[in-house]
Write an enzyme that holds these catalytic residues in place. Structure first.
Site, short mmCIF file in Angstrom:
data_model
loop_
_atom_site.label_atom_id
_atom_site.label_comp_id
_atom_site.label_asym_id
_atom_site.label_seq_id
_atom_site.Cartn_x
_atom_site.Cartn_y
_atom_site.Cartn_z
N ASP A 1 -6.87 1.49 11.59
CA ASP A 1 -5.53 2.19 11.41
C ASP A 1 -5.97 3.11 10.56
O ASP A 1 -5.52 4.77 11.22
CB ASP A 1 -4.44 1.63 10.49
CG ASP A 1 -3.75 0.22 11.44
OD1 ASP A 1 -4.45 0.31 12.69
OD2 ASP A 1 -3.50 -0.47 10.18
N ASP B 1 1.04 -1.15 -0.10
CA ASP B 1 -0.30 0.00 0.04
C ASP B 1 0.54 1.34 -0.18
O ASP B 1 0.50 2.46 -0.48
CB ASP B 1 -1.57 0.47 0.90
CG ASP B 1 -2.08 -0.89 1.05
OD1 ASP B 1 -2.62 -1.62 0.57
OD2 ASP B 1 -1.85 -1.76 2.44
N SER C 1 -1.71 -9.32 4.33
CA SER C 1 -1.54 -8.28 4.60
C SER C 1 -0.68 -9.02 5.36
O SER C 1 -1.54 -9.43 6.66
CB SER C 1 -2.82 -7.10 4.31
OG SER C 1 -2.58 -6.03 5.21
N ARG D 1 -0.18 2.43 16.22
CA ARG D 1 -0.87 3.44 15.02
C ARG D 1 -0.19 5.05 15.71
O ARG D 1 -0.07 5.50 15.21
CB ARG D 1 -1.59 2.83 14.82
CG ARG D 1 -1.78 2.50 14.05
CD ARG D 1 -1.15 2.58 13.11
NE ARG D 1 -1.04 1.32 12.03
CZ ARG D 1 -0.54 -0.09 11.40
NH1 ARG D 1 0.69 0.29 11.40
NH2 ARG D 1 -0.39 -0.73 10.76
N1 ARG Z 1 -7.19 -5.25 13.77
C1 ARG Z 1 -5.91 -5.42 14.58
C2 ARG Z 1 -6.19 -3.61 13.90
O1 ARG Z 1 -7.16 -3.40 13.98
C3 ARG Z 1 -4.52 -4.98 13.48
C4 ARG Z 1 -5.03 -4.66 11.66
C5 ARG Z 1 -3.38 -4.89 11.58
N2 ARG Z 1 -2.83 -4.90 9.48
C6 ARG Z 1 -2.78 -5.92 8.95
N3 ARG Z 1 -2.60 -4.84 7.55
N4 ARG Z 1 -2.86 -6.86 8.62
O2 ARG Z 1 -5.92 -3.20 15.27
#
Ligand code: ARG
Length: 395
Positions: free
Chosen positions: A124, A15, A173, A95
């Site tokens: 995110d 991405d 991912s 994050r």
């Molecule tokens: N679902 C988790 C969260 O929102 C992890 C997201 C991780 N992103 C990924 N591209 N695997 O905290």
């Protein structure tokens, strides 16, 4: 004239790599600054992001935020038994910190716009946007604004000679930092699909784990882990070593149907060996040292803390207040916890603390320190109102 400089949160993955030519061609930026933040993801990933950033962007920064991440995000999360819908959070904790580092570079570079590669479906975007908006930046999010799919991104990357590791052989991912590794996408998007063994990188399967129990000792000071098997270790070394130990015993896998902030249910798989052990050990030690009232109330605080942390709302005033409460309770959370790891499972074997509220002398079957007859006085009033009601119904 409108400023044409943008600072991009950069991981080196599909991405954010695709974002670079998009920011030039589609958005018309002529100066792209990439920032990779090291929060303890595998070293190769940090190197990959640094090399790609240098190659594709006009200017690149790699920021080492490992110790900051541990001190400011992971340790508070251990103290608050941070978990969302039953799994230890990782991405959610990192994050806001990553976003703050991006803001620092944007200030330094005098940019007014920041960019991220988050989609419009996940959490995110909200965690990043919250920090960026709080700091007064304009946000560009190409994946979200252009409604892009991964398939389109892979073709676009190939056309622009951008090396990507995502393809038929790696269709997932993955997001990693030293606390947690998450895997989603590809065939995993079917909740009925059984996860293949090759998606895991930090843990072996319980079947492949050794047939012998591995015992470990974790020592805590003020709710924070300080020593592993008697050796005092700094945060990152501690977590990495415990990830290895618990991972080789198959401890710390999770296959979740998770409720995202937007309300979407998602299938997400996690590996978090050290986090699983440390949270279990910490919870157990708290049961020894905190009062019944503290435990009951802290349970509510921990839940609320976790909800805000999951959303990335780290500047919500309530979050500061909850942290203050948690810190007060942790002053006494000192002691050691012994744990057995065995084929994907974890058992607390024993715990000890100078601040423990346990009194063997009082509770033991063999001691006479307490005159048991005194309990009769307590019992006379115990459940009084319910007894009165029951008796009155009889007449
Ligand atoms: N679902 C988790 C969260 O929102 C992890 C997201 C991780 N992103 C990924 N591209 N695997 O905290």
């Amino acid at each position: 004239m409108e400023q044409k400089r943008v600072v991009l949160a950069f991981s080196g993955g599909l991405d954010t790599s695709v974002c670079i030519p998009l920011l030039r061609e589609h958005y018309g930026f002529d100066e792209i600054v990439t920032v990779a933040v090291d929060v303890g993801q595998p070293e190769e990933e940090v190197i990959r992001a640094t090399e790609k950033g240098r190659m594709l962007a006009d200017n690149h920064y790699t920021i080492d935020a490992k110790e900051k991440y541990i001190a400011e995000c992971i340790f508070p999360s251990i103290k608050a038994n941070g978990s969302y819908e039953g799994y230890p959070m990782g991405t959610a904790l990192a994050r806001p910190l990553i976003a703050e580092e991006i803001v620092k570079i944007a200030e330094k570079e005098g940019a007014f716009t920041v960019a991220h590669g988050c989609t419009g479906k996940g959490n995110d975007q909200l965690r990043f946007d919250f920090i960026f908006r709080s700091a007064g930046y304009k946000i560009v999010a190409p994946m979200r604004e252009m409604n892009l799919t991964r398939e389109w991104e892979i073709c676009y990357a190939q056309e622009h000679n951008i090396p990507v590791s995502v393809g038929k052989e790696n269709p997932y991912s993955v997001d990693e930092n030293c606390w947690s590794r998450s895997i989603e996408g590809g065939r995993l998007e079917d909740p009925a699909f059984h996860p293949p063994e090759e998606i895991y990188a930090w843990t072996v399967s319980p079947q492949a784990a050794p047939d012998a129990v591995e015992k470990i000792r974790i020592e805590f000071e003020q709710g924070v882990p300080v020593a592993l098997n008697g050796e005092r270790l700094p945060g990152i070394a501690f977590i990495r070593e415990l990830n290895r130990i618990a991972g080789r015993n198959g401890v710390g896998r999770n296959d979740m149907i998770e409720d995202r902030i937007l309300g979407l249910k998602a299938r997400e798989i996690y590996e978090h060996p050290a986090a699983t052990v440390l949270l279990a050990a910490h919870r157990d030690l708290e049961r020894l040292v905190l009062t019944r009232s503290e435990l009951a109330f802290k349970h509510i605080v921990d839940d609320k803390w976790s909800e805000l942390a999951y959303m990335g709302l780290v500047h919500e005033p309530l979050f500061y207040a909850l942290n203050a409460f948690v810190d007060t309770t942790q002053e006494r959370v000192n002691g050691a916890v012994d744990i057995a790891l065995y084929k994907g499972g974890l058992t607390v074997l024993g715990r000890s603390s100078d601040a423990g509220l346990y009194s063997g002398d009082l509770v033991s079957f063999d001691s006479t320190t307490i005159d048991q007859n005194h309990a009769v006085g307590f019992s006379n009033y115990f459940g009084l109102q319910a007894r009165l009601l029951k008796n009155s119904k009889k007449c």
